[in-house]
Scaffold this motif. Structure first.
Motif, PDB file in Angstrom:
ATOM      1  N   UNK A 149       0.250  -2.448  -1.850  1.00 42.02           N
ATOM      2  CA  UNK A 149      -0.986  -2.062  -1.179  1.00 42.02           C
ATOM      3  C   UNK A 149      -1.163  -2.748   0.155  1.00 42.02           C
ATOM      4  N   UNK A 150      -0.759  -4.010   0.223  1.00 35.96           N
ATOM      5  CA  UNK A 150      -0.854  -4.745   1.481  1.00 35.96           C
ATOM      6  C   UNK A 150       0.095  -4.149   2.520  1.00 35.96           C
ATOM      7  N   UNK A 151       1.339  -3.902   2.102  1.00 42.82           N
ATOM      8  CA  UNK A 151       2.345  -3.380   3.025  1.00 42.82           C
ATOM      9  C   UNK A 151       1.921  -2.024   3.584  1.00 42.82           C
ATOM     10  N   UNK A 152       1.449  -1.138   2.720  1.00 40.25           N
ATOM     11  CA  UNK A 152       1.046   0.188   3.178  1.00 40.25           C
ATOM     12  C   UNK A 152      -0.211   0.142   4.040  1.00 40.25           C
ATOM     13  N   UNK A 153      -1.014  -0.893   3.865  1.00 39.99           N
ATOM     14  CA  UNK A 153      -2.240  -1.014   4.656  1.00 39.99           C
ATOM     15  C   UNK A 153      -1.987  -1.584   6.042  1.00 39.99           C
ATOM     16  N   UNK A 154      -0.858  -2.245   6.240  1.00 46.42           N
ATOM     17  CA  UNK A 154      -0.606  -2.927   7.512  1.00 46.42           C
ATOM     18  C   UNK A 154      -0.727  -2.023   8.740  1.00 46.42           C
ATOM     19  N   UNK A 155      -0.077  -0.844   8.772  1.00 44.82           N
ATOM     20  CA  UNK A 155      -0.210  -0.008   9.978  1.00 44.82           C
ATOM     21  C   UNK A 155      -1.650   0.391  10.274  1.00 44.82           C
ATOM     22  N   UNK A 156      -2.401   0.698   9.223  1.00 44.93           N
ATOM     23  CA  UNK A 156      -3.793   1.113   9.406  1.00 44.93           C
ATOM     24  C   UNK A 156      -4.667  -0.070   9.827  1.00 44.93           C
TER      25      UNK A 156
END
Length: 207
Positions: free
Chosen positions: A96-103
């Protein structure tokens, strides 16, 4: 963000800056992390790189830079914390953290552009100069980085709920452990970004 900024195309210089900040994010991510909490999500410098990328490059380029970093990691290059890479990380508690990084980078960048309007040709840079004189420039970037902080919290907690199968309350408490360190990185990213904006105004997303 002005109409000029919305119509702005990605140039070769932009692509170079996107690549540089993707590499910076990778470099800070692979430094040894400190595992925290029962979920085993490590404390790293990833979030510092994410906040800094958004604050320096702005929303669109910040999004693209961190998305490039995530994409490189997902295809197998070991650029995530702990020298990990590949789609297998999406099954772990950090997903969840990794996927949230770009946003998060996009949120920080767009809020920075909103709080610190780009210099206009007819004001001689007076708008940004006023922020710098009153000392509010750094505070505005801190506020922008906090937008990215919130996005990471949401993504990270949802990832813990889904992958670690934690109840929402437990996932929130597990994420809470990271708040002091990430809030410190919010301030540090803002301070660094102010220096970058002054030294390299051509690449600053708010200029």
């Amino acid at each position: 963000m002005t109409n000029v900024e919305r119509r702005r195309t990605i140039t070769a210089e932009d692509l170079a800056n996107i690549a540089v900040f993707a590499a910076l994010t990778a470099a800070l991510s692979v430094l040894p992390g400190i595992p925290l909490g029962a979920a085993g999500v490590p404390l790293t410098l990833q979030t510092l790189a994410v906040f800094l990328t958004g604050l320096v490059l702005g929303g669109t380029r910040g999004l693209l830079a961190v998305a490039l970093y995530v994409l490189v990691g997902l295809i197998g290059v070991p650029v995530f914390a702990g020298f990990r890479g590949g789609f297998g990380v999406l099954a772990g508690p950090s997903a969840g953290y990794i996927l949230a990084f770009p946003f998060a980078a996009a949120a920080a960048g767009y809020v920075a552009q909103w709080l610190i309007p780009a210099r206009r040709a007819n004001d001689g840079g007076a708008t940004n100069a006023r922020y710098e004189r009153t000392g509010t420039y750094t505070l505005r970037l801190v506020a922008a980085a906090l937008a990215g902080f919130v996005v990471i919290r949401i993504g990270g907690i949802l990832g813990l709920v889904v992958n670690a199968r934690l109840p929402f309350q437990d996932a929130f408490l597990a994420d809470l452990v990271f708040w002091p360190g990430d809030l410190l990185k919010v301030v540090l990213a803002a301070v660094i970004a102010v220096g970058v904006h002054k030294a390299f105004p051509r690449i600053a997303g708010t200029r």
